[in-house]
Design an enzyme around this catalytic site. Structure first.
Site, mmCIF file in Angstrom:
data_model
loop_
_atom_site.group_PDB
_atom_site.id
_atom_site.type_symbol
_atom_site.label_atom_id
_atom_site.label_comp_id
_atom_site.label_asym_id
_atom_site.label_seq_id
_atom_site.Cartn_x
_atom_site.Cartn_y
_atom_site.Cartn_z
ATOM 1 N N CYS A 2 -70.396 -3.652 10.243
ATOM 2 C CA CYS A 2 -69.963 -4.944 9.735
ATOM 3 C C CYS A 2 -69.190 -5.708 10.812
ATOM 4 O O CYS A 2 -68.394 -5.128 11.543
ATOM 5 C CB CYS A 2 -69.085 -4.851 8.500
ATOM 6 S SG CYS A 2 -69.855 -4.025 7.118
ATOM 7 N N TRP A 74 -73.304 -4.361 7.151
ATOM 8 C CA TRP A 74 -74.090 -3.127 7.279
ATOM 9 C C TRP A 74 -73.728 -2.320 6.044
ATOM 10 O O TRP A 74 -72.608 -1.840 5.912
ATOM 11 C CB TRP A 74 -73.703 -2.394 8.559
ATOM 12 C CG TRP A 74 -74.523 -1.181 8.842
ATOM 13 C CD1 TRP A 74 -75.723 -1.131 9.473
ATOM 14 C CD2 TRP A 74 -74.200 0.176 8.517
ATOM 15 N NE1 TRP A 74 -76.161 0.165 9.557
ATOM 16 C CE2 TRP A 74 -75.251 0.984 8.975
ATOM 17 C CE3 TRP A 74 -73.115 0.793 7.869
ATOM 18 C CZ2 TRP A 74 -75.265 2.373 8.825
ATOM 19 C CZ3 TRP A 74 -73.130 2.164 7.718
ATOM 20 C CH2 TRP A 74 -74.196 2.941 8.197
ATOM 21 N N GLU A 454 -82.163 12.251 25.362
ATOM 22 C CA GLU A 454 -81.885 10.817 25.338
ATOM 23 C C GLU A 454 -83.195 10.022 25.184
ATOM 24 O O GLU A 454 -83.249 9.045 24.432
ATOM 25 C CB GLU A 454 -81.129 10.420 26.620
ATOM 26 C CG GLU A 454 -80.819 8.945 26.790
ATOM 27 C CD GLU A 454 -80.026 8.335 25.648
ATOM 28 O OE1 GLU A 454 -79.545 9.050 24.765
ATOM 29 O OE2 GLU A 454 -79.926 7.092 25.638
ATOM 30 N N LYS A 458 -83.896 7.547 22.042
ATOM 31 C CA LYS A 458 -84.200 6.134 22.266
ATOM 32 C C LYS A 458 -85.501 5.765 21.575
ATOM 33 O O LYS A 458 -85.598 4.760 20.893
ATOM 34 C CB LYS A 458 -84.306 5.892 23.771
ATOM 35 C CG LYS A 458 -83.756 4.624 24.285
ATOM 36 C CD LYS A 458 -82.287 4.593 24.587
ATOM 37 C CE LYS A 458 -81.367 5.029 23.492
ATOM 38 N NZ LYS A 458 -79.982 5.078 23.835
ATOM 39 N N HIS A 477 -91.282 29.147 21.145
ATOM 40 C CA HIS A 477 -90.507 29.786 20.078
ATOM 41 C C HIS A 477 -90.628 29.032 18.760
ATOM 42 O O HIS A 477 -89.797 29.224 17.864
ATOM 43 C CB HIS A 477 -89.045 29.924 20.500
ATOM 44 C CG HIS A 477 -88.867 30.804 21.704
ATOM 45 N ND1 HIS A 477 -89.107 32.162 21.667
ATOM 46 C CD2 HIS A 477 -88.549 30.512 22.987
ATOM 47 C CE1 HIS A 477 -88.899 32.682 22.871
ATOM 48 N NE2 HIS A 477 -88.570 31.684 23.699
ATOM 49 N N LYS A 574 -74.361 -1.102 15.942
ATOM 50 C CA LYS A 574 -73.898 -0.783 17.292
ATOM 51 C C LYS A 574 -72.611 0.035 17.285
ATOM 52 O O LYS A 574 -72.462 0.979 18.030
ATOM 53 C CB LYS A 574 -73.679 -2.093 18.054
ATOM 54 C CG LYS A 574 -73.237 -1.902 19.495
ATOM 55 C CD LYS A 574 -74.414 -1.614 20.376
ATOM 56 C CE LYS A 574 -74.039 -1.281 21.793
ATOM 57 N NZ LYS A 574 -75.015 -0.374 22.401
#
Ligand code: F6R
Length: 579
Positions: A2, A74, A454, A458, A477, A574
């Site tokens: 928010c 949000w 990463e 992404k 495995h 974010k």
């Protein structure tokens, strides 16, 4: 989560709020609203959708008046819809408030207010606040006293802004959610972060934990939540508004990927000597972070163990209070781009209570994390707007390399990044081969593992394709059973001590029909791959910088090819200020 913005001054509040909300949209974008104290009384406009579309439909900027607040949401309590959008008002429509955070005891407070006759129109926890203030005012308090009395009843976290009709004041307060005050000439601002105010001022006071403020045209007064006035020292930042603009790129994410070649210089120039001395004094080191920042934490751990022989633990921040036992001989390094992540803050609270020393790596001056840390290193990456972290990750890596290897020369890094950016057209084509897939696997070994993780994060967060990363040796495995005809496997196989093991993994994948896209700098790996992305030959210590850029570009172009806005992936925000 928010975004909040408030303005009181001599200009048209709705225009300032609208522009601020657009900047804050990265914090939440399912609904939006603005309230302005107009010459005809309080006017509220809100709706479901992104700032621009709701504003176009409701004409936010046609509202006159010089005091107002706005909010971009949000969702936590209640679906995204007009009723649940902020601002919320009291029963009279003369008090309005916006809130970021979670009011944990809202049900109990709501029941009490209902019994007194208050009517509610949303499912949110936030709506109770304007009603609490209304109730306290009815009991004879002025707005500020009613505001403070209402805050005392709240359990949970909040950044709150409130205004009452005809007063030309904005009342704000915070607990565990960020709020920054902007100081102008004859005008005052409040917002969830500085970027929303940069076009108006560069002088700020980040509101402290459990502090309140009253904003007027003549200035801002700061208080404890008990109502005692406190003195604060403003800080000046030299970020320019265009640092948060797209600068001709289609999306902030692409701009921020390109920004890396410049900002990494700034990060490499950061003075880390005090932090460095701190690290060398401690035998026990924990690194804690979330998401992308956690991948940077893993890089710290891998590098420290492999090159310095110094063991340390990288622990996901939301798990930290449950599994970590720091004490006064522990150094806890928290990595957080925003400096506001609630999970990371909780981990630090736990560490502090046990007497640990705290070192923070963050990008945001004055953020919450900087106030609990004993020592801070700034990333100096400039504002990052796109939800997916890119440039702040390479800045985190640059700072980590400097911390661990103070005597090395890393001046080659910007060139490595620039070389990898040259792959853009090639990667864009590869994105076409992936855009229709349902699963993508990333594999690597050694230093490539956190980078593979990463890359997978992404891709999944902005393309909505299921993506997972494994150390190459782990395939056999279990995950190998998922490799069938055409399943893409992105193999990070640079020429270092892991290359032959990775060659073996690539062969395993190919033997099962998997489609291998490799990042490599050797003929052998290239020959075994369906698609080969050739990296320039660099010191193996620096391979992570060369590999992460193509992975960021790949995620970006797959997202765009699937018609998604990479800057605003669904369900995310974010700055994650809820636990
Ligand atoms: C992913 C991403 C998130 C953040 C995480 C932590 O692209 O951006 O995973 O890394 O939410 O955020 P900070 O670093 O602000 O603590």
């Amino acid at each position: 989560m928010c975004g909040i913005i408030g303005y009181v001054g001599g200009k048209k509040a709705s225009e300032i709020i609208y522009r601020g909300l657009k900047t804050l949209e990265y914090r939440g974008y399912d609904s939006v609203g603005v309230v302005v104290d107009t010459p005809k009384g309080m006017e509220l406009r809100k709706g479901k959708g992104m700032v621009e579309e709701v504003s176009e439909a409701l004409q936010f900027t046609s509202m006159d008046g010089t005091t107002g607040i706005g909010h971009t949401r949000w969702a936590t309590h209640g679906v995204a819809c007009k009723e649940n959008a902020h601002p919320h008002t009291d029963c009279t429509g003369k008090i309005a408030s916006v809130h970021n955070g979670v009011i944990e005891n809202y049900q109990e407070l709501k029941e009490g207010l209902k019994k007194k006759g208050h009517k509610f129109s949303s499912e949110t926890d936030s709506e109770i606040f304007a009603h609490l203030v209304e109730d306290e005012k009815k009991a004879g308090k002025d707005t500020f006293q009613a505001f403070l009395a209402s805050l005392k009843k709240l359990k949970g976290s909040f950044a709150i802004a409130l205004l009452a009709e005809g007063e030309r004041k904005i009342y704000v307060a915070r607990k565990n959610s960020p709020l920054v005050i902007g100081l102008g000439k004859g005008e005052s601002f409040a917002a969830s972060d500085m970027t929303a105010m940069l076009e108006h001022t560069k002088d700020f006071v980040p509101l402290g934990e459990m502090e309140a403020a009253v904003l007027e045209t003549g200035g801002v007064k700061f208080y404890s939540l008990e109502g005692k006035e406190i003195q604060k020292t403003p800080m000046h930042v030299d970020w320019s508004p265009d640092m948060a603009e797209k600068g001709g790129y289609a999306h902030f994410m692409l701009k921020e990927i390109y920004d890396q070649k410049h900002f990494v210089y700034e990060s490499l120039a950061t003075d880390v000597s005090a932090a460095n001395a701190l690290i060398s004094r401690y035998k026990s080191v924990h690194i804690t972070a979330c998401g992308t920042s956690y991948h940077a934490a893993l890089m710290f751990k891998y590098l420290s163990q492999k090159y310095l022989g110094k063991a340390c633990d990288a622990i996901i921040a939301s798990e930290y209070p449950f599994i970590a036992s720091p004490d006064k001989d522990t150094l806890v390094i928290a990595i957080s781009q925003s400096g506001e992540t609630a999970d990371t803050m909780k981990a630090l609270e736990h560490a502090k209570a046990k007497g640990a020393k705290i070192l923070a790596l963050t990008n945001v001056v004055g953020s919450s994390i900087t106030r609990v840390a004993d020592e801070v290193v700034y990333l100096n990456s400039g504002p990052e707007v796109s939800v997916a972290a890119t440039k702040t990750f390479t800045s985190q890596l640059a700072v980590i390399y400097k911390l661990l290897f103070p005597d090395n020369d890393f001046s080659e890094i910007p060139k490595i990044i620039s070389d990898s950016l040259q792959k853009e057209a090639e990667i864009k084509k590869i994105a076409e081969t992936i855009k229709g897939k349902t699963d993508v696997f990333f594999i690597g070994r050694g230093l490539s593992v956190p980078i593979a993780m990463e890359g997978a994060l992404k891709l999944k967060e902005i393309s909505y394709i299921h993506a997972e990363a494994y150390p190459g040796g782990e395939l056999k495995h279990g995950p190998l059973s998922l490799i069938t005809e055409g399943v893409p496997v992105i193999a990070l196989a640079p020429s270092d001590e892991t290359v032959y093991k990775m060659l073996g993994n690539i062969k395993e994948v190919r033997a099962r029909g998997g489609f291998v896209i490799s990042l490599n700098n050797s003929q052998e790996i290239a020959k075994e791959s369906n698609i080969s992305i050739n990296l320039s030959s660099v010191d193996p210590l620096l391979h992570p910088f060369a590999m992460v850029i193509p992975l960021q570009l790949l995620a970006y172009y797959v997202s765009v090819a699937r018609g998604i806005n990479p800057d605003r992936p669904r369900n995310l925000a974010k700055s994650v200020t809820v636990e």
